[in-house]
Design a protein around this motif. Structure first.
Motif, short mmCIF file in Angstrom:
data_model
loop_
_atom_site.label_atom_id
_atom_site.label_comp_id
_atom_site.label_asym_id
_atom_site.label_seq_id
_atom_site.Cartn_x
_atom_site.Cartn_y
_atom_site.Cartn_z
N ARG A 1 38.94 -42.25 31.86
CA ARG A 1 39.94 -43.24 32.39
C ARG A 1 40.60 -42.29 32.83
NH1 ARG A 1 41.19 -45.73 27.00
NH2 ARG A 1 41.38 -43.65 26.25
N TYR A 2 40.87 -41.11 32.50
CA TYR A 2 41.78 -40.25 33.28
C TYR A 2 41.02 -39.78 35.09
CZ TYR A 2 44.63 -39.69 29.17
OH TYR A 2 45.69 -39.42 28.19
N LEU B 1 34.60 -39.38 23.83
CA LEU B 1 35.01 -39.00 24.46
C LEU B 1 34.96 -39.43 25.82
CD1 LEU B 1 33.28 -36.00 22.61
CD2 LEU B 1 36.01 -35.93 23.16
N LEU C 1 37.57 -38.74 35.35
CA LEU C 1 37.01 -36.67 35.07
C LEU C 1 35.47 -36.87 35.05
CD1 LEU C 1 39.16 -35.25 32.80
CD2 LEU C 1 39.08 -34.99 35.47
N MET D 1 37.60 -40.92 26.95
CA MET D 1 38.63 -40.06 27.25
C MET D 1 38.03 -39.93 29.13
SD MET D 1 39.67 -37.01 26.05
CE MET D 1 39.06 -35.65 26.79
N PHE D 2 37.00 -39.44 28.98
CA PHE D 2 37.24 -38.90 30.53
C PHE D 2 36.63 -40.04 31.56
CE2 PHE D 2 34.56 -35.36 27.93
CZ PHE D 2 35.54 -34.75 28.42
#
Lengths: 144, 144
Positions: B127-128, B121, B79, B124-125
DNA sequence: AAGATATAAGACTCTTTAATCTTAAATTAT
DNA sequence: ATAATTTAAGATTAAAGAGTCTTATATCTT
């Protein structure tokens, strides 16, 4: 920007008012001075701080020796209070992919993860008060 | 909104392309179809996806049977790659109070805390991948 | 070669946010 | 009372983001 410019200015102004407040005399602090120190337009600041006075976070006084002052002790004004008034709580409630139908029952692919993170952010703004942030800072450089 | 609308649309479109891609045939997917399913203007989508093709995240093909396709496996498109192209990395680097002079050496009052959160944050972006998010979703409701 | 289909590119418009400007109202000091 | 100072309120302008429209270019099909 996570917070709008107006919101950020509101926080900066509140911080400045906090650090400027003389607890004994509690003189009102003129917006002209605040605008000058934050390096932003007086009239613009006026409009932003009106939101805070209308929300009873600050109180204002017109005429000579007028200005604004925190309506309560800096230690009981949380950042989230200011954010709520200026930006609303959307940033802590909306789907990260902007999907209006995203919910617990029909979560978007990022829902769980985002929810965790945005709650952490919310907690951060719920935890800190103006007093916390003004404390110990000898010089607050709040200029643009 | 933490991500801009354009960025969110880019992610949604990429997710749709991922779930639509037939691994065997790898037919290009026409923007008309994507726009219709995401419920947004074809020309607007065009401009957004151009950014992704220019960044080599997607490839495009003109003419009949043309359209777009991921340039690499969905499991290797993160992402953050899309965000970086459309919004830039400002959201993960800038001061939460918008202060241009805020830094490690001259931190604003929220600096430490914000840094932690924005790193979470970012992680998170980072990782996916598109594959992670498209996986298992029987029906992706990506409409506005 | 011609027509149909599809993305590319750029000009243009609309909406929202940011910022400025003008006038009104309140208060103090003289 | 009058003049000066200061916030309040609303109109106006500017800038940025979002969205639309038009024309150009590439490719396929016949």
């Amino acid at each position: 920007m996570f917070l709008s410019k107006s919101c950020v200015y509101a926080i900066r102004a509140a911080l400045l008012v906090t650090s400027r407040t003389n607890k004994r005399t509690r003189d009102f602090i003129p917006l002209q001075e605040i605008a000058a120190e934050l390096n932003l337009s007086f009239h613009f600041l006026t409009k932003i701080l009106q939101q805070l006075t209308q929300a009873k976070i600050m109180e204002s006084f017109r005429g000579p020796r007028g200005g604004v002052l925190l309506a309560k002790p800096a230690s009981s004004v949380y950042l989230i209070d200011i954010i709520k008034v200026v930006d609303g709580m959307g940033a802590f409630e909306d789907c990260v992919l902007g999907l209006p139908d995203c919910s617990e029952k029909a979560p978007c692919p990022l829902h769980r993860e985002w929810k965790k993170r945005r709650q952490e952010l919310r907690k951060m703004f719920e935890r800190y008060t103006l007093a916390d942030l003004a404390r110990g800072k000898r010089v607050l450089n709040l200029k643009n």
